[in-house]
Design a protein around this motif. Structure first.
Motif, mmCIF file in Angstrom:
data_model
loop_
_atom_site.group_PDB
_atom_site.id
_atom_site.type_symbol
_atom_site.label_atom_id
_atom_site.label_comp_id
_atom_site.label_asym_id
_atom_site.label_seq_id
_atom_site.Cartn_x
_atom_site.Cartn_y
_atom_site.Cartn_z
ATOM 1 N N VAL A 115 -14.163 8.602 -17.394
ATOM 2 C CA VAL A 115 -15.388 9.397 -17.554
ATOM 3 C C VAL A 115 -16.211 9.351 -16.268
ATOM 4 O O VAL A 115 -16.741 10.377 -15.821
ATOM 5 C CB VAL A 115 -16.214 8.908 -18.755
ATOM 6 N N GLN A 116 -16.320 8.195 -15.671
ATOM 7 C CA GLN A 116 -17.044 8.092 -14.410
ATOM 8 C C GLN A 116 -16.375 8.956 -13.339
ATOM 9 O O GLN A 116 -17.045 9.681 -12.594
ATOM 10 C CB GLN A 116 -17.102 6.636 -13.941
ATOM 11 N N ARG A 117 -15.039 8.889 -13.285
ATOM 12 C CA ARG A 117 -14.323 9.711 -12.308
ATOM 13 C C ARG A 117 -14.562 11.193 -12.571
ATOM 14 O O ARG A 117 -14.778 11.965 -11.629
ATOM 15 C CB ARG A 117 -12.833 9.401 -12.359
ATOM 16 N N ASN A 150 -6.731 12.923 -19.627
ATOM 17 C CA ASN A 150 -6.687 11.469 -19.811
ATOM 18 C C ASN A 150 -7.818 10.987 -20.721
ATOM 19 O O ASN A 150 -7.639 10.097 -21.553
ATOM 20 C CB ASN A 150 -6.781 10.762 -18.458
ATOM 21 N N ILE A 151 -9.006 11.570 -20.533
ATOM 22 C CA ILE A 151 -10.157 11.182 -21.357
ATOM 23 C C ILE A 151 -9.891 11.502 -22.822
ATOM 24 O O ILE A 151 -10.184 10.701 -23.708
ATOM 25 C CB ILE A 151 -11.425 11.888 -20.846
ATOM 26 N N SER A 152 -9.327 12.663 -23.073
ATOM 27 C CA SER A 152 -9.010 13.039 -24.453
ATOM 28 C C SER A 152 -8.012 12.058 -25.059
ATOM 29 O O SER A 152 -8.175 11.600 -26.198
ATOM 30 C CB SER A 152 -8.451 14.459 -24.478
ATOM 31 N N ASP A 153 -6.975 11.726 -24.294
ATOM 32 C CA ASP A 153 -5.956 10.794 -24.792
ATOM 33 C C ASP A 153 -6.545 9.402 -25.017
ATOM 34 O O ASP A 153 -6.282 8.758 -26.035
ATOM 35 C CB ASP A 153 -4.791 10.709 -23.809
ATOM 36 N N ARG A 154 -7.332 8.942 -24.053
ATOM 37 C CA ARG A 154 -7.929 7.613 -24.180
ATOM 38 C C ARG A 154 -8.889 7.564 -25.376
ATOM 39 O O ARG A 154 -8.958 6.581 -26.099
ATOM 40 C CB ARG A 154 -8.673 7.231 -22.904
ATOM 41 N N GLY A 155 -9.648 8.639 -25.560
ATOM 42 C CA GLY A 155 -10.562 8.685 -26.688
ATOM 43 C C GLY A 155 -9.822 8.610 -28.015
ATOM 44 O O GLY A 155 -10.245 7.905 -28.938
ATOM 45 N N ASP A 156 -8.699 9.337 -28.124
ATOM 46 C CA ASP A 156 -7.899 9.291 -29.349
ATOM 47 C C ASP A 156 -7.365 7.881 -29.587
ATOM 48 O O ASP A 156 -7.383 7.368 -30.716
ATOM 49 C CB ASP A 156 -6.735 10.276 -29.255
ATOM 50 N N GLU A 157 -6.863 7.248 -28.523
ATOM 51 C CA GLU A 157 -6.310 5.898 -28.657
ATOM 52 C C GLU A 157 -7.393 4.900 -29.063
ATOM 53 O O GLU A 157 -7.162 4.015 -29.901
ATOM 54 C CB GLU A 157 -5.662 5.466 -27.337
ATOM 55 N N LEU A 158 -8.578 5.052 -28.487
ATOM 56 C CA LEU A 158 -9.670 4.140 -28.808
ATOM 57 C C LEU A 158 -10.140 4.327 -30.250
ATOM 58 O O LEU A 158 -10.439 3.349 -30.941
ATOM 59 C CB LEU A 158 -10.826 4.358 -27.824
ATOM 60 N N ALA A 658 1.004 4.657 -13.617
ATOM 61 C CA ALA A 658 0.816 5.478 -12.424
ATOM 62 C C ALA A 658 -0.661 5.604 -12.064
ATOM 63 O O ALA A 658 -1.038 5.505 -10.895
ATOM 64 C CB ALA A 658 1.429 6.866 -12.635
ATOM 65 N N GLU A 659 -1.482 5.816 -13.073
ATOM 66 C CA GLU A 659 -2.920 5.934 -12.812
ATOM 67 C C GLU A 659 -3.484 4.639 -12.255
ATOM 68 O O GLU A 659 -4.315 4.649 -11.333
ATOM 69 C CB GLU A 659 -3.648 6.311 -14.111
ATOM 70 N N ALA A 660 -3.027 3.510 -12.802
ATOM 71 C CA ALA A 660 -3.497 2.215 -12.299
ATOM 72 C C ALA A 660 -3.088 2.031 -10.840
ATOM 73 O O ALA A 660 -3.878 1.555 -10.019
ATOM 74 C CB ALA A 660 -2.946 1.084 -13.159
ATOM 75 N N ALA A 661 -1.848 2.412 -10.506
ATOM 76 C CA ALA A 661 -1.383 2.276 -9.123
ATOM 77 C C ALA A 661 -2.205 3.148 -8.181
ATOM 78 O O ALA A 661 -2.582 2.721 -7.089
ATOM 79 C CB ALA A 661 0.100 2.640 -9.028
ATOM 80 N N VAL A 662 -2.483 4.373 -8.596
ATOM 81 C CA VAL A 662 -3.277 5.277 -7.758
ATOM 82 C C VAL A 662 -4.700 4.737 -7.600
ATOM 83 O O VAL A 662 -5.269 4.759 -6.502
ATOM 84 C CB VAL A 662 -3.286 6.696 -8.355
ATOM 85 N N ASP A 663 -5.271 4.238 -8.681
ATOM 86 C CA ASP A 663 -6.622 3.667 -8.617
ATOM 87 C C ASP A 663 -6.667 2.481 -7.655
ATOM 88 O O ASP A 663 -7.572 2.355 -6.837
ATOM 89 C CB ASP A 663 -7.088 3.223 -10.006
ATOM 90 N N ARG A 664 -5.681 1.584 -7.774
ATOM 91 C CA ARG A 664 -5.651 0.406 -6.893
ATOM 92 C C ARG A 664 -5.443 0.826 -5.444
ATOM 93 O O ARG A 664 -6.044 0.271 -4.535
ATOM 94 C CB ARG A 664 -4.540 -0.561 -7.324
ATOM 95 N N ALA A 665 -4.577 1.820 -5.225
ATOM 96 C CA ALA A 665 -4.355 2.303 -3.866
ATOM 97 C C ALA A 665 -5.626 2.914 -3.293
ATOM 98 O O ALA A 665 -5.939 2.751 -2.107
ATOM 99 C CB ALA A 665 -3.218 3.339 -3.854
ATOM 100 N N ARG A 666 -6.371 3.623 -4.150
ATOM 101 C CA ARG A 666 -7.635 4.216 -3.715
ATOM 102 C C ARG A 666 -8.614 3.124 -3.268
ATOM 103 O O ARG A 666 -9.297 3.265 -2.242
ATOM 104 C CB ARG A 666 -8.215 5.036 -4.857
ATOM 105 N N GLU A 667 -8.655 2.009 -4.015
ATOM 106 C CA GLU A 667 -9.532 0.895 -3.658
ATOM 107 C C GLU A 667 -9.110 0.271 -2.328
ATOM 108 O O GLU A 667 -9.935 -0.030 -1.470
ATOM 109 C CB GLU A 667 -9.501 -0.168 -4.761
ATOM 110 N N ILE A 668 -7.816 0.060 -2.169
ATOM 111 C CA ILE A 668 -7.313 -0.557 -0.936
ATOM 112 C C ILE A 668 -7.578 0.349 0.263
ATOM 113 O O ILE A 668 -8.005 -0.103 1.321
ATOM 114 C CB ILE A 668 -5.810 -0.862 -1.075
#
Length: 674
Positions: A115-117, A150-158, A658-668
């Protein structure tokens, strides 16, 4: 509701729940047995449920740090306590609830990040539109498509997590569900409006012209791309992805194209093959996909290999080459494993001419004696048959030195030491057995410096006792070693460490008890040396060809350069963000993971002076040796492990990986660019 489009939908007060209620006396911090387990479980569940709801409220108010912090260390502590208490309760549903509380925490954290993104992307989108930069607006809108999905999917899972928690506990999470639903609905509506004003949907239709396909006799496929208003994408070079490979084709005046399907990893027989239209990052068009059915037939390649030298010991370098050929054509982008006995010492993929070249250092897990180095294509019932070639090699035993020291601490004994070869090289990731006097033994594992450290509790009173360290693995090319030290009576330090050669040991590192610096793979065997690294970076970063492979969810372990094509204009060259977002948008999670790794490699190689040819595990080791901070190392490990799965595992990485890897790469990258 009168809110800004894409912005927070609510403005409610977030309260951090106090850890007290009518069962406060059952606070798990003070409960040492199962006497009050049921009441304690209720107390913990309510505490965690309150934090989940407060996180949802904070998220709706765009208070992202607050949304994360209420699910921080205290939540983790309460969850650990709940898991422990659940084993003592009279209800079997508490174990289920514990899993749901853990899953809810992860989904809530991920939803907060997404959501922040999205709201940051929305702000960038508005800015681009205001400035008249339509290209930037399209790029951002396409990235927002993925984020909104992704937000829709995460919301459903939550929501599912919340419902299961409610069904297994007395916690009411309906307020949290309301917050989640309003937040996701707001973003879904916003994205629908952006899609309408900026992007154009497409329809891809394909059909096979040939009924069969093999590597030596590819099948021809015809297709057409239409826009949502019925027009065609005519006379244009477009990118397609057929299963795990991308290629550029040219449409004619009717939007029709032809391309060939040349299977490598596909299973045999009648197969439904996916094909996707992949627009450029700044395209106005959205992607679409279709399938065609074709009979996949098998071809058996010839595999040849060569290994040098023919006599090696622990840590020695092996130069390995292999070629995979069908008729006179090299079979590119198929996996090749080098193995000795049951130990795989390298995994890689063939290049454009069907060959591979690997520099390997012999790991400890290969037993000494006359052995065969096997180069094999690890396929079964695939379009390319699984075949292998063998080359003899002699593995010699390498002698080792072991050292140990012991000193008393409050209520225990600190034991530490080091395992090295006689040449002084550290022996990494090997088990050492420790014993104090006639007491029980404790197993530790050497770290990357060959060092180990552990604490024995209450070691046979206060008398002087002998500490014995033993290394004696039966199936290895390392020689056995034993060392002893005296744990002095009473308090105070022990004697200097004495190694198996009788010499005092060098300084010791601080190892984590029972663990190695490298990850543990199947069977509990640590990949102890970087010599077993699986992939050489330049192969990922090679120039992209017209028909470049990309791993897919079908289980292909083929490798590629995941970078989309770029023109000579700086203005249209896709950035790391563009490429990653494009692959995530289209569901090509393996390619996104590899883009993430390539970006990280480029940053760290320059920053720490690491050789361009370093493998991914060598990159991890060299970064640690150069003092990369612990939190950044954790990010790097995520990127490296996800890349390895994308490149070599029989199944693809999933979206969250994949999203986690991209997020971590963005931080690095962000830290490296400062």
């Amino acid at each position: 509701m009168g809110t800004e489009v894409g912005g927070p939908a609510l403005d409610r007060q977030v309260e951090t729940p106090a850890d007290n209620n009518e069962t406060q006396q059952e606070n798990p911090d003070s409960v040492s047995n199962g006497e009050y387990s049921d009441e304690t479980a209720v107390w913990l569940a309510r505490t965690m449920g309150g934090r989940l709801e407060n996180s949802s409220i904070a998220l709706s108010n765009a208070q992202y740090d607050q949304a994360r912090s209420v699910l921080g260390d205290d939540y983790d502590t309460r969850l650990e306590q709940y898991v422990e208490v659940a084993g003592d309760t009279s209800s079997e549903t508490d174990d289920t609830a514990a899993r749901e509380f853990e899953a809810a925490r992860e989904n809530q954290r991920n939803l907060t990040n997404e959501v922040q993104r999205y709201r940051q992307q929305y702000a960038a989108y508005q800015t681009a539109r205001e400035r008249g930069n339509e290209r930037e607006a399209r790029i951002t809108a396409r990235a927002m498509e993925r984020t909104a999905s992704n937000i829709s999917d995460r919301g459903d899972e939550l929501n599912q997590n919340f419902e299961r928690i409610e069904n297994t506990t007395s916690v009411d999470l309906s307020s949290g569900q309301t917050e989640i639903n309003e937040t996701t609905a707001n973003i879904t509506a916003t994205q629908a409006a952006i899609r309408e004003e900026t992007l154009v949907g497409t329809t891809l239709t394909v059909q096979p012209i040939d009924s069969t396909a093999s590597f030596s006799d590819p099948g021809t496929v015809s297709g057409q791309i239409q826009t949502e208003n019925g027009s065609v994408i005519a006379d244009k070079a477009v990118e397609l992805r057929i299963e795990n490979r991308t290629r550029t084709v040219q449409t004619d005046s009717s939007g029709v194209f032809e391309t060939q399907y040349r299977p490598r990893s596909a299973r045999l027989g009648s197969q439904s093959i996916s094909i996707e239209y992949v627009p450029e990052a700044d395209s106005v068009y959205l992607s679409d996909n279709d399938t065609f059915t074709i009979d996949v037939q098998q071809v058996t390649p010839d595999v040849t290999s060569d290994i040098a030298p023919d006599v090696v010991g622990y840590g020695d370098q092996l130069n390995a080459t292999a070629s995979v050929i069908v008729a006179s054509d090299g079979v590119d982008a198929v996996p090749v494993e080098f193995a000795i006995g049951d130990t795989v010492i390298a995994r890689t993929t063939t290049g454009p001419n069907g060959t591979v070249t690997e520099t390997i250092r012999l790991p400890a897990t290969v037993n000494d004696g006359e052995r065969q180095v096997v180069a094999r294509v690890p396929y079964a019932d695939r379009a390319i048959a699984g075949v292998q070639s063998e080359t003899p090699v002699v593995v010699v035993e390498t002698r080792t030195n072991l050292s140990v020291s012991a000193s008393r601490t409050d209520g225990g004994a600190l034991v530490r030491g080091q395992l090295q070869t006689v040449a002084g090289d550290p022996v990494t990731g090997r088990p050492v057995r420790l014993q104090i006097g006639a007491g029980g033994t404790q197993r530790v594992e050497t770290n990357r410096n060959g060092s180990f450290q552990t604490v024995f509790e209450n070691p046979q009173g206060n008398e002087s006792v002998t500490v014995t360290a033993t290394y004696d693995e039966p199936r290895t090319n390392l020689g056995n070693a034993t060392a002893t030290a005296t744990l002095a009576a009473g308090s105070g330090g022990g004697n200097p460490p004495v190694g198996s050669d009788g010499n005092p040991a060098a300084a010791f590192g601080n190892a984590v008890i029972g663990s190695s610096w490298l990850p543990v793979f199947g069977g509990g065997v640590a990949l102890a040396v970087v010599v077993a690294a699986w992939f050489v970076v330049p192969r990922v970063r090679q120039s992209r060809e017209t028909d470049s492979p990309v791993p897919t969810e079908t289980g292909d372990t083929s490798m590629t350069d995941p970078n989309p094509s770029a023109t000579s204009s700086d203005e249209t060259t896709p950035t790391f963000e563009d490429r990653a977002e494009s692959y995530l948008d289209s569901g090509n999670y393996d390619a996104a993971a590899m883009v993430a790794y390539t970006a990280v490699h480029d940053v760290l190689a320059v920053e720490n002076g690491i050789d361009e040819g370093a493998t991914h595990w060598e990159l991890l080791q060299r970064s640690q040796e150069h003092g990369v901070p612990e939190d950044r190392m954790a990010d790097l490990e995520t990127v490296v492990e996800t890349f390895e799965t994308a490149a070599f595992a029989p199944t693809s990485v999933d979206r969250s990986q994949a999203e986690a890897a991209v997020d971590r790469a963005r931080e690095i990258k962000s830290n490296g660019d400062r």
